[in-house]
Scaffold this active site. Structure first.
Site, mmCIF file in Angstrom:
data_model
loop_
_atom_site.group_PDB
_atom_site.id
_atom_site.type_symbol
_atom_site.label_atom_id
_atom_site.label_comp_id
_atom_site.label_asym_id
_atom_site.label_seq_id
_atom_site.Cartn_x
_atom_site.Cartn_y
_atom_site.Cartn_z
ATOM 1 N N PHE A 113 10.812 0.642 -5.446
ATOM 2 C CA PHE A 113 9.800 -0.032 -6.259
ATOM 3 C C PHE A 113 10.347 -1.380 -6.727
ATOM 4 C CE2 PHE A 113 7.650 -0.513 -10.482
ATOM 5 C CZ PHE A 113 6.368 -0.675 -9.994
ATOM 6 N N GLY B 53 -4.718 -14.740 -18.212
ATOM 7 C CA GLY B 53 -5.447 -14.602 -19.455
ATOM 8 C C GLY B 53 -6.511 -13.522 -19.452
ATOM 9 N N TRP C 162 2.236 -13.679 -2.945
ATOM 10 C CA TRP C 162 2.028 -14.589 -4.073
ATOM 11 C C TRP C 162 3.389 -14.968 -4.664
ATOM 12 C CZ3 TRP C 162 -2.445 -15.588 -7.529
ATOM 13 C CH2 TRP C 162 -3.667 -15.347 -6.901
ATOM 14 N N VAL D 4 5.353 -9.598 -6.964
ATOM 15 C CA VAL D 4 5.448 -10.101 -8.339
ATOM 16 C C VAL D 4 4.042 -10.414 -8.829
ATOM 17 C CG1 VAL D 4 6.013 -12.415 -7.465
ATOM 18 C CG2 VAL D 4 6.383 -11.876 -9.859
ATOM 19 N N VAL D 5 3.737 -9.881 -10.008
ATOM 20 C CA VAL D 5 2.452 -10.167 -10.642
ATOM 21 C C VAL D 5 2.747 -10.835 -11.979
ATOM 22 C CG1 VAL D 5 0.191 -9.276 -11.268
ATOM 23 C CG2 VAL D 5 1.595 -8.024 -9.625
ATOM 24 N N HIS E 273 -6.998 -8.680 -15.484
ATOM 25 C CA HIS E 273 -6.710 -8.524 -14.055
ATOM 26 C C HIS E 273 -5.281 -8.024 -13.821
ATOM 27 C CE1 HIS E 273 -8.106 -9.597 -9.976
ATOM 28 N NE2 HIS E 273 -6.820 -9.731 -9.722
ATOM 29 N N PHE F 118 -1.685 -6.046 -4.811
ATOM 30 C CA PHE F 118 -2.719 -5.012 -4.703
ATOM 31 C C PHE F 118 -2.700 -4.366 -3.320
ATOM 32 C CE2 PHE F 118 -7.158 -3.528 -4.252
ATOM 33 C CZ PHE F 118 -7.292 -2.809 -5.420
ATOM 34 N N GLU F 119 -2.256 -5.099 -2.315
ATOM 35 C CA GLU F 119 -2.226 -4.584 -0.935
ATOM 36 C C GLU F 119 -0.909 -3.867 -0.610
ATOM 37 O OE1 GLU F 119 -3.551 -7.848 -1.502
ATOM 38 O OE2 GLU F 119 -5.523 -6.890 -1.436
HETATM 39 C C1 DLZ Z 1 -5.715 -12.169 -7.521
HETATM 40 C C2 DLZ Z 1 -4.268 -12.134 -7.814
HETATM 41 C C3 DLZ Z 1 -3.769 -12.706 -8.993
HETATM 42 C C4 DLZ Z 1 -4.653 -13.370 -10.000
HETATM 43 N N1 DLZ Z 1 -2.448 -12.728 -9.269
HETATM 44 C C5 DLZ Z 1 -1.604 -12.141 -8.397
HETATM 45 C C6 DLZ Z 1 -0.208 -12.117 -8.666
HETATM 46 O O1 DLZ Z 1 0.299 -12.646 -9.664
HETATM 47 N N2 DLZ Z 1 0.593 -11.484 -7.763
HETATM 48 C C7 DLZ Z 1 0.122 -10.874 -6.623
HETATM 49 O O2 DLZ Z 1 0.909 -10.305 -5.866
HETATM 50 N N3 DLZ Z 1 -1.209 -10.903 -6.358
HETATM 51 C C8 DLZ Z 1 -2.056 -11.513 -7.182
HETATM 52 N N4 DLZ Z 1 -3.387 -11.538 -6.916
HETATM 53 C C9 DLZ Z 1 -3.879 -11.038 -5.605
HETATM 54 C C10 DLZ Z 1 -4.156 -9.528 -5.541
HETATM 55 O O3 DLZ Z 1 -2.948 -8.787 -5.517
HETATM 56 C C11 DLZ Z 1 -4.944 -9.232 -4.238
HETATM 57 O O4 DLZ Z 1 -4.239 -9.738 -3.136
HETATM 58 C C12 DLZ Z 1 -6.339 -9.842 -4.259
HETATM 59 O O5 DLZ Z 1 -7.048 -9.380 -5.368
HETATM 60 C C13 DLZ Z 1 -7.109 -9.493 -2.957
HETATM 61 O O6 DLZ Z 1 -7.249 -8.083 -2.807
#
Ligand code: DLZ
Length: 155
Positions: free
Chosen positions: A114, A86, A25, A81-82, A89, A58-59
């Site tokens: 990390f 809103g 992402w 990066v996440v 999640h 998440f993976e």
């Molecule tokens: C679903 C999601 C969202 C909303 N935002 C991010 C993000 O900003 N960065 C990121 O790496 N992954 C995001 N994901 C995807 C989740 O990490 C994951 O890949 C999905 O929920 C599928 O398991």
């Protein structure tokens, strides 16, 4: 967290095999993090670097676990990066990725750098991504930490 108090790390990575596990992402930020990690690993003289992409942050733990279980991998660098949205999640993904990566390090005994950015907005992430316009290079920092930890553990 700020950079205040951060060490300057340079370890000799000669002979080491490192796997970078990177989420997918936020392309521009991820490219900066991956480039930074690769630059740092090259500067420390590691013997080989393998790049594995997973869909999202998440993976990262399952990707890191798979890499760490490979006897050809000495250390893992996890990059992602996440960006806060809103809903709650953000907290769930950050918590799961962070705890999962620590679990991988502790269960396999292999260092996991990390490099997960958890940001309020895209600009915060760009500022830390190791791009020419960035103030910080978190991909490089994560790679340096993984190599330095491995060197320290091996004594
Ligand atoms: C679903 C999601 C969202 C909303 N935002 C991010 C993000 O900003 N960065 C990121 O790496 N992954 C995001 N994901 C995807 C989740 O990490 C994951 O890949 C999905 O929920 C599928 O398991």
């Amino acid at each position: 967290m700020s950079r205040s108090g951060a060490p300057t790390i340079h370890s000799d990575g000669a002979g080491l095999h490192v796997t970078i596990v990177a989420a997918s992402w936020h392309d521009t930020v991820m490219n900066g993090l991956i480039d930074g990690a690769q630059r740092a690993l090259a500067a420390s003289g590691v013997e080989s670097v393998t790049l594995v992409r997973v869909p999202g942050s998440f993976e990262l733990p399952i990707g890191a676990l798979h890499a760490a279980r490979d006897e050809d991998t000495d250390a893992v660098v996890a990059l992602g990066v996440v960006i806060r949205g809103g809903t709650p999640h953000f907290e769930y993904v950050c918590q799961a990725a962070t705890q999962g990566l620590m679990d991988v390090a502790l269960t396999t005994g292999k260092p996991v750098g990390f490099g997960l950015l958890t940001c309020d907005d895209e600009q915060q992430a760009l500022d830390r991504a190791g791009l020419p316009s960035s103030m910080e290079d978190k991909g490089a920092e994560a790679a340096e930490a993984a190599v330095a930890t491995l060197v320290a553990l091996r004594g």
